[in-house]
Write a protein that holds these residues in place. Structure first.
Motif, mmCIF file in Angstrom:
data_model
loop_
_atom_site.group_PDB
_atom_site.id
_atom_site.type_symbol
_atom_site.label_atom_id
_atom_site.label_comp_id
_atom_site.label_asym_id
_atom_site.label_seq_id
_atom_site.Cartn_x
_atom_site.Cartn_y
_atom_site.Cartn_z
ATOM 1 N N MET A 120 12.213 -72.906 -34.051
ATOM 2 C CA MET A 120 11.426 -72.283 -35.110
ATOM 3 C C MET A 120 10.805 -71.002 -34.571
ATOM 4 S SD MET A 120 9.677 -75.737 -36.656
ATOM 5 C CE MET A 120 9.332 -75.078 -38.269
ATOM 6 N N LEU A 121 10.839 -69.938 -35.367
ATOM 7 C CA LEU A 121 10.331 -68.636 -34.940
ATOM 8 C C LEU A 121 9.330 -68.100 -35.940
ATOM 9 C CD1 LEU A 121 13.821 -67.073 -34.109
ATOM 10 C CD2 LEU A 121 12.170 -67.932 -32.450
ATOM 11 N N ALA B 68 5.664 -70.378 -38.682
ATOM 12 C CA ALA B 68 7.108 -70.203 -38.573
ATOM 13 C C ALA B 68 7.664 -69.653 -39.885
ATOM 14 C CB ALA B 68 7.784 -71.521 -38.234
ATOM 15 N N CYS B 69 8.574 -68.684 -39.772
ATOM 16 C CA CYS B 69 9.199 -68.106 -40.968
ATOM 17 C C CYS B 69 10.682 -68.436 -41.040
ATOM 18 C CB CYS B 69 8.998 -66.593 -40.995
ATOM 19 S SG CYS B 69 9.834 -65.719 -39.662
ATOM 20 N N CYS B 70 11.251 -68.973 -39.957
ATOM 21 C CA CYS B 70 12.650 -69.387 -39.989
ATOM 22 C C CYS B 70 12.870 -70.498 -38.973
ATOM 23 C CB CYS B 70 13.585 -68.209 -39.718
ATOM 24 S SG CYS B 70 13.475 -67.550 -38.060
ATOM 25 N N ALA B 71 13.922 -71.255 -39.224
ATOM 26 C CA ALA B 71 14.236 -72.371 -38.342
ATOM 27 C C ALA B 71 15.732 -72.618 -38.362
ATOM 28 C CB ALA B 71 13.501 -73.634 -38.794
ATOM 29 N N SER B 72 16.221 -73.128 -37.245
ATOM 30 C CA SER B 72 17.599 -73.583 -37.139
ATOM 31 C C SER B 72 17.561 -75.004 -36.604
ATOM 32 C CB SER B 72 18.393 -72.674 -36.194
ATOM 33 O OG SER B 72 19.717 -73.159 -36.072
ATOM 34 N N LEU B 73 18.107 -75.930 -37.389
ATOM 35 C CA LEU B 73 18.077 -77.348 -37.064
ATOM 36 C C LEU B 73 19.483 -77.806 -36.710
ATOM 37 C CD1 LEU B 73 16.207 -80.153 -38.769
ATOM 38 C CD2 LEU B 73 18.680 -80.356 -38.616
ATOM 39 N N ILE B 74 19.592 -78.496 -35.590
ATOM 40 C CA ILE B 74 20.871 -79.055 -35.143
ATOM 41 C C ILE B 74 20.671 -80.544 -34.907
ATOM 42 C CG2 ILE B 74 22.461 -79.156 -33.177
ATOM 43 C CD1 ILE B 74 22.461 -76.207 -33.049
ATOM 44 N N GLY B 75 21.614 -81.346 -35.389
ATOM 45 C CA GLY B 75 21.587 -82.775 -35.136
ATOM 46 C C GLY B 75 22.291 -83.094 -33.826
ATOM 47 N N ILE B 76 21.782 -84.093 -33.120
ATOM 48 C CA ILE B 76 22.372 -84.572 -31.879
ATOM 49 C C ILE B 76 22.747 -86.037 -32.128
ATOM 50 C CG2 ILE B 76 21.982 -85.008 -29.416
ATOM 51 C CD1 ILE B 76 21.720 -82.059 -30.117
#
Length: 162
Positions: free
Chosen positions: A64-65, A44-52
């Motif tokens: 993750m991509l 993975a080279c990038c990620a976006s994390l969201i909290g729930i």
């Protein structure tokens, strides 16, 4: 958290990634045989994390991509107007928007009142890893998706009942 609520969340987030990605021009295919408990992400080279958070739920959703998945996603979602450059905050914001859209769709479909999301946190780097908590109260799943046109997308879901 009940097994039924957990199953609903995993299923709705997975189906939401497929449907939202398709609507914005990114075709992804879930590799059901490779779904795993825990965290299993490669290159993975990038990620976006969201909290729930809310109503008995606390957790994180991470998209993750790898480089191919990032390039395909940014190109498709911007109609080719944004170059897929990890150093470009606009290109990275596309990944954040994808995670917002997926989370919103999933929580709406899951019909969980009183549950909210945090703004996305964006991360870039070589071979990003997500380290699962060693707490027995936290359960994680990795859903791998192949991206048509090349690359991978991973949906990492981690939940803790509160």
């Amino acid at each position: 958290m009940s097994n039924q609520k957990l199953t609903t969340l995993v299923n709705t987030f997975g189906s939401s990634l497929i449907s939202v990605a398709g609507e914005v021009g990114v075709s992804v295919e879930l590799l059901k045989s490779q779904i795993s408990r825990g965290v299993k992400v490669e290159n993975a080279c990038c990620a976006s994390l969201i909290g729930i958070v809310g109503d008995g739920i606390q957790g994180t959703i991470v998209i993750m991509l790898d480089e191919g998945g990032f390039a395909s996603t940014v190109t498709a979602m911007s109609g080719g107007m944004i170059q897929p450059n990890l150093e470009d905050s606009i290109a990275m914001s596309v990944v954040g928007e994808l995670s917002n859209m997926v989370s919103g769709r999933a929580l709406t479909q899951a019909s969980l009142p009183g549950v909210d999301v945090t703004p996305p946190q964006l991360i870039t780097g070589a071979s990003i890893k997500t380290v699962p908590s060693q707490s027995s109260d936290i359960i994680s799943f990795t859903l791998p998706f192949s991206v048509v046109g090349g690359g991978w997308a991973y949906l990492v879901l981690s939940f803790n009942s509160i």
